[in-house]
Design an enzyme around this catalytic site. Structure first.
Site, PDB file in Angstrom:
ATOM      1  CB  SER A   1      -0.918   0.016   1.232  1.00 11.96           C
ATOM      2  OG  SER A   1      -0.145  -0.106   2.427  1.00 11.96           O
TER       3      SER A   1
ATOM      4  CG  ASN B   1      -3.987   3.926   1.217  1.00  9.77           C
ATOM      5  OD1 ASN B   1      -4.983   3.994   1.931  1.00  9.77           O
ATOM      6  ND2 ASN B   1      -3.308   2.811   1.065  1.00  9.77           N
TER       7      ASN B   1
ATOM      8  CD  GLU C   1      -5.842   1.847  -4.938  1.00  9.96           C
ATOM      9  OE1 GLU C   1      -6.016   3.042  -5.199  1.00  9.96           O
ATOM     10  OE2 GLU C   1      -5.068   1.463  -4.032  1.00  9.96           O
TER      11      GLU C   1
ATOM     12  CG  HIS D   1      -3.647  -1.676  -2.414  1.00 10.82           C
ATOM     13  ND1 HIS D   1      -4.112  -0.402  -2.204  1.00 10.82           N
ATOM     14  CD2 HIS D   1      -3.394  -2.196  -1.180  1.00 10.82           C
ATOM     15  CE1 HIS D   1      -4.130  -0.158  -0.913  1.00 10.82           C
ATOM     16  NE2 HIS D   1      -3.695  -1.221  -0.274  1.00 10.82           N
TER      17      HIS D   1
END
Length: 282
Positions: free
Chosen positions: A116, A188, A149, A137
């Site tokens: 991440s 994120n 992702e 991800h």
């Protein structure tokens, strides 16, 4: 994908292995000898919750568990079509295992990372075939969260991206979005500054953790407040992503708050350790 490997049987690795096995695909999980039993128990416990909630039959749960093998032998990944790395966010450790895998798997096998925060290209460059390496991800808890992702590097082969995207969508039933290879990716990069802003508000004594979380839940319609969400993600993971974002962009609002660093230093990692912004020991 007829044979999938997962490197790491922690929270994320166990969750990834579970969804792959639920999709009917045999999956092999690599773990240290002392952690094999714990990895098996994580998957079994998660499946048992699904049965209790009426989302899974006893028969399907047993069949899913039968498709999972937890092993200490990395050489057993030689026949894998796809290997997903889900180890702790330690770049040197991930690089080490990508180098090992590159000499073990077939030349046409795909290597993916669940990182991440670490640039995927750094892991790809640890192999002789960076064109077959990309980010995949997942989000915690993997069996519940629908998003994956797909992170593309400058060197990845487009056919590899398309193959993994199709597997995530059609095989695993996930929703996919595609991101370039920069710190935080899409989710994120947007989420972590919001969460760390909430930490700074709490750190200054402006408001309690409960009031900050209730404000965002009932004032903005969020299903979970920012501090409770940070505890769920893991404060060590939060720190790692915040540090990665700050290193990449050098913007003050990406810098990790002092309270986040001190809580991680103290071993207060959130829900998984029993203590974070909230007490989970009971």
């Amino acid at each position: 994908m007829k044979n999938v490997g997962v490197i790491g049987g922690g929270t994320m690795g166990a969750g990834i292995a579970e969804v792959v096995a639920k999709a009917g695909v045999p999956v092999r999980v690599l773990e240290r000898a002392e952690a094999v039993e714990a990895a098996q128990e994580r998957i079994a416990t998660s499946l048992a919750r699904g049965v209790k909630a009426g989302k899974l039959s006893e028969e399907d749960s047993a069949a899913t568990l039968a498709r999972v093998t937890v092993t200490t032998d990395i050489e057993s990944f030689a026949d894998a079509d796809l290997v997903i790395e889900a180890m702790p966010e330690i770049e040197e450790l991930k690089v080490e295992y990508f180098t090992k895998l590159d000499s073990i798997v077939r030349p046409d096998a795909i290597l993916a990372t669940n990182t991440s925060s670490i640039p995927v290209i750094r892991l790809a460059n640890a192999t002789e075939h960076p064109e077959r390496v990309l980010g995949m991800h997942f989000f915690n808890p993997v069996p519940v969260m629908t998003l994956v992702e797909i992170v593309t590097t400058l060197r990845v082969d487009r056919a590899v991206v398309d193959t993994v995207t199709e597997f995530a969508r059609e095989g695993l039933g996930k929703k996919t979005i595609e991101s370039k290879d920069q710190a935080g990716f899409i989710v994120n990069a947007l989420l972590v500054p919001y969460l760390t802003s909430a930490m700074r508000m709490y750190e200054t004594g402006f408001a309690s953790a409960e009031d900050i979380d209730e404000g965002m839940r009932h004032g903005c319609g969020h299903p979970m407040g920012p501090l409770r969400l940070s505890d769920t993600v893991g404060l060590d993971v939060m720190l790692s992503v915040a540090e990665s974002l700050y290193a990449e962009f050098n913007e003050p609002h990406y810098a990790p708050p002092v309270i986040l660093r001190r809580m991680v230093d103290a071993g207060y990692l959130g829900r998984k350790s029993g203590r974070g912004f909230y007490d989970y020991s009971k």
